[in-house]
Design an enzyme around this catalytic site. Structure first.
Site, PDB file in Angstrom:
ATOM      1  N   ASP A 128       0.033   3.276 -12.876  1.00 59.98           N
ATOM      2  CA  ASP A 128      -0.721   3.162 -14.122  1.00 59.98           C
ATOM      3  C   ASP A 128      -0.068   2.155 -15.069  1.00 59.98           C
ATOM      4  O   ASP A 128       1.158   2.110 -15.212  1.00 59.98           O
ATOM      5  CB  ASP A 128      -0.773   4.544 -14.782  1.00 59.98           C
ATOM      6  CG  ASP A 128      -1.541   4.541 -16.088  1.00 59.98           C
ATOM      7  OD1 ASP A 128      -2.742   4.248 -16.065  1.00 59.98           O
ATOM      8  OD2 ASP A 128      -0.932   4.848 -17.132  1.00 59.98           O
ATOM      9  N   GLU A 186      -2.001  -1.306 -11.471  1.00 62.92           N
ATOM     10  CA  GLU A 186      -3.020  -1.626 -12.475  1.00 62.92           C
ATOM     11  C   GLU A 186      -2.465  -2.685 -13.418  1.00 62.92           C
ATOM     12  O   GLU A 186      -1.472  -2.464 -14.113  1.00 62.92           O
ATOM     13  CB  GLU A 186      -3.399  -0.384 -13.277  1.00 62.92           C
ATOM     14  CG  GLU A 186      -4.442  -0.686 -14.353  1.00 62.92           C
ATOM     15  CD  GLU A 186      -4.619   0.444 -15.357  1.00 62.92           C
ATOM     16  OE1 GLU A 186      -5.771   0.711 -15.741  1.00 62.92           O
ATOM     17  OE2 GLU A 186      -3.612   1.063 -15.766  1.00 62.92           O
TER      18      GLU A 186
END
Length: 555
Positions: free
Chosen positions: A207, A272
């Site tokens: 993330d 990401e």
């Protein structure tokens, strides 16, 4: 179904299609209105029948749920709302039985302020975790140490009176940033990854990778005022983020993580990358060689429009990135408006365009990620202000309505209350959109020309055609509104043509010369209908083509 390599060591992730599950909204098994791991296990057949290779499961760890799971208070356990640790084991086993790999979210840049690490750190500078977070003294006038801003609004610093210092948070103030410059924090992150690898997971999605490390000197960010002098609702865009994100200290962390994963053959990482400028260069840098990430995706396409120049640039970026590293593309996820609405002409979702988007996503070079409900062509759910749960939406309503419209429950049964997501007498954590009942899995299962059937056919074609999965790509350089490229592998060339407009467009004769004719009258007239597209191959070897209504049919 997806396929696991027989020896477990193949680079299965190259050209793979992942399916993102937001478990809170996938299937509720116990009637509390919140999706859970047993519910996900019950619905695995739906995912496997699509023909994807893996699932990426969003956080299910213990959390105060301020940011709905991305504020973690224990990285090695399961929040009771989602089940038990044994349910993760059952999920992995059930997925592997169906030929699916399982990637978990690894949130390594921050924790919840309820995490024991932070609880000790905020109380005592000399605690074992005292320097595990980013702490800084105030300026002489008591203000924060620099001008950095939070993505969610306001300063990126919160005062902690017990330490007499500020702590950094890129998102909510309840999500303090970890100090990944500290080797001990890196060790802890690797320990978390090893815990899950030992339980059999096949990798991780990392993330907010661009926020992993910060400028140790804490220098101010330069201003980036809008050209028209306006003041946007989201002040984060008024800075050039030279110092609070995208720092060189991130790569050493990734190298250590890769070294750990290399001890577990067949595991993979997906990073990401933010939408900041240079996103594809960062993807290439994060994934080149064999000592960083395996693949990465960027939010950049999801933050921009959909037109001929943008799509052409997307293809160019994909080709260039594949030369150095490995991109993964997504058009929808839990953080943005669903693509079926975001890019809809005139703001009105058009099933023809929705299918074109699926065809483009699943034919670009690299890997791809489908977000739950994308296979149904779901539009963004329109919610009332009273329904909003997302802290981002609560802060910015109505200028920005938050992320809940893409997070509403998955519609399974069009004939049941709450579309079968939970029991009839339960109240789902977010309401099911009225527009989603007719697009439910049960409704589309009965329609051979549904978007669901179309998605399955696309995924079969991608699986059966090595050129679409692994082939090199070449732009055809077509003028607007036509867009096209070719994929080629092992001497087999596939040509893909797209009409990026709401009106029919003629095809130059040379585009289909020597290729199987398209099925349908408009294609016989050498034209593509509104939002039409085609997949073509040499006549003697063609497997499938797309008709004017974008169904897959045998050539």
């Amino acid at each position: 179904m997806g396929h696991l390599g027989s020896d477990g060591t193949a680079e299965w992730w190259r050209g793979a299609v992942l399916y993102q599950v937001y478990p809170r909204s996938f299937q509720d098994s116990d009637g509390d209105g919140v999706g859970d791991l047993p519910g996900l296990i019950d619905r695995l057949d739906h995912i496997a029948d699509l023909g994807v290779d893996a699932i990426w499961v969003c956080p299910f760890y213990p959390s105060p749920q301020r940011d709905f799971g991305y504020d973690i208070s224990d990285h090695c356990a399961v929040d009771p709302a989602f089940g038990r640790l044994e349910d993760v084991d059952r999920l992995i086993a059930a997925a592997h039985t169906r030929g699916l790999r399982v990637l978990l979210d690894l949130v390594g840049g921050h924790t919840s302020d309820r995490h024991p690490w932070f609880a000790a750190s905020r109380r005592n500078r000399e605690a074992p975790t005292g320097d595990w977070y980013v702490w800084a003294d105030p300026r002489p006038d008591g203000t924060p140490p620099n001008n950095w801003l939070s993505v969610f609004g306001g300063p990126a610093w919160t005062w902690e009176p017990r330490r007499r210092q500020y702590y950094l948070h890129h998102f909510l103030s309840t999500q303090p940033a970890l100090n990944l410059h500290n080797p001990a924090v890196q060790d802890a992150l690797l320990g978390i990854a090893e815990f899950w690898l030992e339980r059999g997971v096949d990798g991780f999605r990392l993330d907010a990778l661009d926020f992993f490390t910060h400028d140790p000197e804490l220098r101010d960010n330069p201003a980036n005022p809008p050209p028209d002098g306006s003041v946007p609702a989201k002040l984060f865009g008024m800075q050039r983020h030279d110092h609070d994100m995208i720092q060189p200290g991130t790569k050493p962390v990734l190298r250590r993580l890769r070294a750990l994963l290399d001890r577990y053959p067949g595991r993979a990482t997906l990073g990401e990358v933010s939408s900041q400028d240079g996103a594809y260069r960062r993807i290439a840098g994060y994934t080149e060689g064999r000592d960083h990430l395996h693949m990465a995706y960027t939010l950049r396409p999801l933050r921009h429009g959909f037109d001929h120049p943008t799509v052409s640039a997307l293809l160019s970026d994909a080709i260039a990135t594949c030369e150095r590293g490995w991109p993964c593309f997504s058009f929808s996820n839990h953080d943005v408006e669903r693509a079926a609405s975001r890019w809809a002409p005139g703001g009105q979702p058009d099933p023809r365009m929705t299918r074109l988007l699926l065809a483009l996503l699943l034919s670009l070079p690299g890997s791809a990620c489908l977000y739950q409900g994308e296979e149904l062509g779901l539009p963004e759910a329109v919610l009332r202000e009273a329904d909003i749960r997302d802290p981002f939406g609560l802060t910015y309503w109505p200028e920005f309505k938050g992320r809940d419209g893409s997070r509403t429950p998955m519609p399974w049964r069009g004939d049941l209350p709450h579309a079968g997501f939970t029991t009839p007498r339960s109240t789902p954590w977010l309401p099911v959109a009225e527009t989603h009942y007719d697009l439910s899995v049960s409704e589309q299962e009965m329609a051979p020309d549904s978007t669901l059937a179309f998605t399955r056919s696309l995924l079969r074609l991608r699986r059966d055609e090595p050129a679409l999965r692994h082939g090199e790509a070449e732009s055809l350089g077509l003028p607007a509104p036509l867009f096209g490229f070719a994929r080629e592998a092992a001497g087999r060339r596939i040509t893909l043509l797209f009409n990026l407009s709401g009106g029919a467009v003629a095809l130059p004769p040379e585009l289909s010369e020597g290729l199987t004719p398209l099925i349908g009258p408009s294609v016989a007239a050498r034209s593509l209908p509104a939002w039409g597209f085609a997949v073509l191959a040499e006549a003697e070897t063609a497997v499938m083509v797309m008709s004017p209504v974008n169904e897959l049919a045998p050539a």
